[in-house]
Motif scaffolding. Structure first.
Motif, short mmCIF file in Angstrom:
data_model
loop_
_atom_site.label_atom_id
_atom_site.label_comp_id
_atom_site.label_asym_id
_atom_site.label_seq_id
_atom_site.Cartn_x
_atom_site.Cartn_y
_atom_site.Cartn_z
N ILE A 100 32.20 56.34 45.56
CA ILE A 100 33.47 55.70 45.48
C ILE A 100 33.66 55.93 44.50
O ILE A 100 33.62 55.32 43.48
CB ILE A 100 33.12 54.64 46.05
N ASP A 101 35.15 56.62 44.50
CA ASP A 101 36.38 56.51 43.15
C ASP A 101 36.82 55.09 42.47
O ASP A 101 37.48 54.35 43.91
CB ASP A 101 36.72 57.68 42.61
N PRO A 102 36.52 54.16 42.07
CA PRO A 102 36.65 52.60 42.00
C PRO A 102 38.60 53.27 42.14
O PRO A 102 39.18 51.96 42.42
CB PRO A 102 36.66 52.14 40.70
N THR A 160 44.89 46.15 45.17
CA THR A 160 43.98 47.85 43.88
C THR A 160 41.77 47.01 43.27
O THR A 160 42.11 45.63 43.06
CB THR A 160 44.45 48.39 43.16
N MET A 161 41.73 47.65 42.43
CA MET A 161 40.56 46.73 42.01
C MET A 161 40.88 46.23 40.65
O MET A 161 40.25 44.67 40.12
CB MET A 161 39.28 48.02 41.54
N LYS A 162 42.12 47.06 40.31
CA LYS A 162 43.15 45.97 39.32
C LYS A 162 43.51 44.62 39.51
O LYS A 162 43.31 43.71 39.18
CB LYS A 162 43.10 46.18 38.39
N TYR A 217 29.44 49.34 45.28
CA TYR A 217 30.24 49.66 44.71
C TYR A 217 31.17 49.90 45.55
O TYR A 217 31.55 51.38 46.24
CB TYR A 217 30.01 50.42 43.35
N PRO A 218 32.67 49.76 44.98
CA PRO A 218 33.08 49.05 44.14
C PRO A 218 33.57 47.16 44.48
O PRO A 218 33.68 47.07 43.98
CB PRO A 218 34.31 49.22 43.32
#
Lengths: 414, 224
Positions: free
Chosen positions: A107-109, A127-129, A234-235
């Motif tokens: 997966i693209d984080p 989002t991850m952020k 992940y992530p």
């Protein structure tokens, strides 16, 4: 005398002194001291020779392994952690057991998002952020697949610690408390359950009672100090401390609150426990107290009579391990082992006990008692309640048969 | 000298400020991270279906005959032409009445408690090589076909959001949804717990030849 000749002489001397019929090898490592090994007389590799790092080449056998005949495909399958070669309570990230239902997605984080919706005041897309900005916690917890030991329900089948107990691992997880995220979206009064779902091809989903979500569940992005491994979600993954591995949704992408459970395929057709009377138990989430002796074990036999340290691991999803007893005679007599700190809630706990082996056959077993007074049962006690077709939640006492030659076998006692 | 009042007032003020902060932390949106999910965004991901009553099933429908066509194309390679299962891939049919047997066969027909769960699982996870790519109508058709293979619905059955929750699954009432554990009780005896003469090995993994090797490269062994 030149160095080469001197080494050769050393080898000859050692050879002549060798006892027990063992052939001496002309290897400086075998002779030293006084000889230095080659690595002591040369310069090693520089920093960042291996920028990430990896185990020594001689540890190449210490890997996750699978049972090829067990499942139809490797994409919907399991691998087992090599417990026989691990020390302490933390599982190295590359050796953490795997359970995938549609393979490991990469997966693209930057594109991964978590949606929280349903019976909430303010549905959110994070989002991850965003997720990493929330207050963080780090906690050590085990995860165990409830089918760990499932192949031994009917009889002792797997002659191996790795394959009989290797679907348990333990890590320090870092992330945000699920309660923090749910408070941020605002829980509507009617909400009693959460549906948690992964971004893998299985879109793996399970129902969880809201009380558990608010109690101690974590939405984590790190494992043992680094980003989650792809195999561990992940992530982003859910950690549901002390509950069966399957609800610890990997590649977590959606949480929906509702009034009732969903009865997904993974909590009806699978992860339910069939009893001898034809009824089935559902929503059996808890991992009950369990322990196993990790040395000796079939992979690590004894090397002649003498003093040994019996080593093992104990864990419970119901709090802390209180005590571990060890028997060398198949459960006739027990001795209390030493627990090693830290003894953490819903984490693997290490125990040891010194043992002077006299070289006679032995039946080595361990038995954990948790802080609620629950005692790890024998396989016979479990079968009396549940028969042998319930697949999951075999937390019975493991007996290792030690033969007089030191070899070790997985056995069950009548 | 400070009067107690002079000390107390600031402390009370601080405590009140803390309490306000704590209360604020529990308010929705107090961190303010992320974006509010729009109805369109939610609709894109909101795929779950509740097994018990079919809540979440989308519009659309499918027949048994259409299901047979989709099944032959998408499913038969793994699950067998009639749901009998190829190799170790799961059987979808059979096992009715086997759940108390020595070797039970849990299938859609013998074990699954809720028909909408079948629609949900096919929709989210199948076909294995390309999950969540079938149309809602084709998933309805496959659900109808598999239920019909299991003699749970007649050949004329049309699966849709109204008909699926009404299908009576054979094993529906045989699940207990509250965990009865702990179901074993023991007192941890320390000495002479059993008669040493009665300790007998009832089964051993020795010589079974089921265990892959745990040194060297990965084992590819198959069951004999």
């Amino acid at each position: 005398m030149g160095r080469r000749r001197f080494l050769g002489l050393g080898a000859a001397l050692t050879g002549s002194l060798a006892v027990g019929g063992k052939q001496a090898i002309a290897d400086p490592a075998q002779e030293s001291p006084p000889a230095d090994a080659p690595w002591s007389q040369s310069i090693g590799a520089g920093v960042v020779d291996r920028p990430y790092g990896r185990p020594a080449d001689t540890e190449a056998s210490v890997i996750r392994r699978n049972v090829p005949w067990l499942t139809a495909s490797a994409e919907s399958s399991v691998s087992f952690s090599p417990l026989q070669d691990l020390h302490g309570i933390i599982t190295p990230n590359g050796l953490f057991f795997e359970r995938h239902h549609a393979g490991r997605p990469d997966i693209d984080p930057a594109q991964h998002k978590l949606m929280i919706h349903g019976l909430v005041e303010r549905p959110l897309l994070l989002t991850m952020k965003d997720i990493m900005r929330f207050p963080s916690v780090s906690r050590i917890h085990f995860i165990e697949c409830p089918a760990n030991g499932g192949m031994n329900w009917r009889a002792a089948q797997m002659n191996s610690l790795q394959f009989s107990h290797g679907m348990v691992s333990c890590a320090e997880w870092t992330g945000v408390k699920l309660s923090t995220l749910l408070e941020e979206v605002g829980i509507k009064k009617q909400a009693k359950w959460a549906m948690v779902e992964g971004a893998d091809g299985a879109h793996m989903n399970r129902s969880l009672p809201l009380d558990k979500c608010l109690d101690d569940c974590l939405v984590v992005y790190a494992q043992n100090g680094e980003a989650l491994r792809p195999e561990q979600g992940y992530p982003l993954r859910l950690v549901v401390p002390g509950w069966e591995g399957n609800v610890n949704i990997k590649w977590l992408r959606r949480i929906k609150l509702g009034e009732k459970p969903w009865h997904t395929r993974e909590e009806t057709s699978k992860y339910t426990d069939l009893m001898p009377d034809g009824t089935s138990r559902g929503f059996t989430w808890l991992i009950d107290a369990k322990s196993v002796v990790t040395f000796p074990c079939p992979e690590k036999p004894l090397d002649g009579p003498g003093l040994y340290e019996i080593r093992g691991l104990a864990w419970t999803g119901n709090g802390k391990v209180k005590r571990v007893d060890v028997s060398m005679d198949g459960g006739v007599n027990w001795q209390t082992a030493r627990l090693h700190e830290p003894v953490l809630s819903k984490a693997l706990t290490k125990f040891t006990l010194p043992w002077r082996w006299d070289g006679r056959p032995a039946l080595v077993a361990s038995r954990v008692i948790d802080e609620n007074g629950y005692v790890q049962p024998t396989i016979a006690q479990l079968r009396a309640q549940r028969g042998s077709n319930s697949v999951y939640h075999n937390n019975s006492i493991q007996t290792w048969q030690v033969k007089s030659d030191g070899s070790v076998f997985n056995v069950q006692l009548a | 000298m400070y009067s107690s009042r002079k000390i107390c007032l600031p402390i009370i003020a601080i405590l009140l400020a803390c309490a306000a902060n704590l209360a604020g932390a529990a308010e929705p949106g107090s961190f303010g991270y992320g974006s509010v999910a729009t109805p369109a965004q939610i609709a894109g991901w909101d795929i779950d279906v509740r097994g018990e009553d079919g809540t979440g099933l989308p519009p659309g429908n499918g027949t048994v005959d259409r299901g047979a066509e989709v099944y032959a194309e998408q499913c038969a390679a793994c699950h067998g032409t009639f749901g009998e299962g190829e190799g170790r891939f799961p059987k979808l049919v059979g096992g009715v009445g086997s759940l108390r047997d020595e070797r039970p066969e849990p299938t859609v027909g013998s074990y699954w408690p809720f028909a909408p769960t079948l629609w949900d699982y096919i929709n989210r996870a199948m076909p294995m090589q390309a999950p969540h790519t079938l149309s809602a109508d084709d998933v309805y058709a496959l659900t109808a076909y598999i239920l019909n293979l299991n003699d749970l619905v007649p050949h004329e059955f049309v699966a849709d959001r109204n008909s699926l929750p009404k299908v009576k699954m054979r094993n529906r009432d045989n699940f207990i949804w509250t965990d009865p554990r702990p179901d074993t009780m023991t007192k941890p005896c320390m000495n002479d717990c059993v008669n040493a003469a009665d300790v007998r090995i009832s089964s051993t993994a020795e010589g079974r030849n089921l265990t892959p090797r745990t040194t060297g490269p990965l084992d590819t062994m198959q069951q004999k």
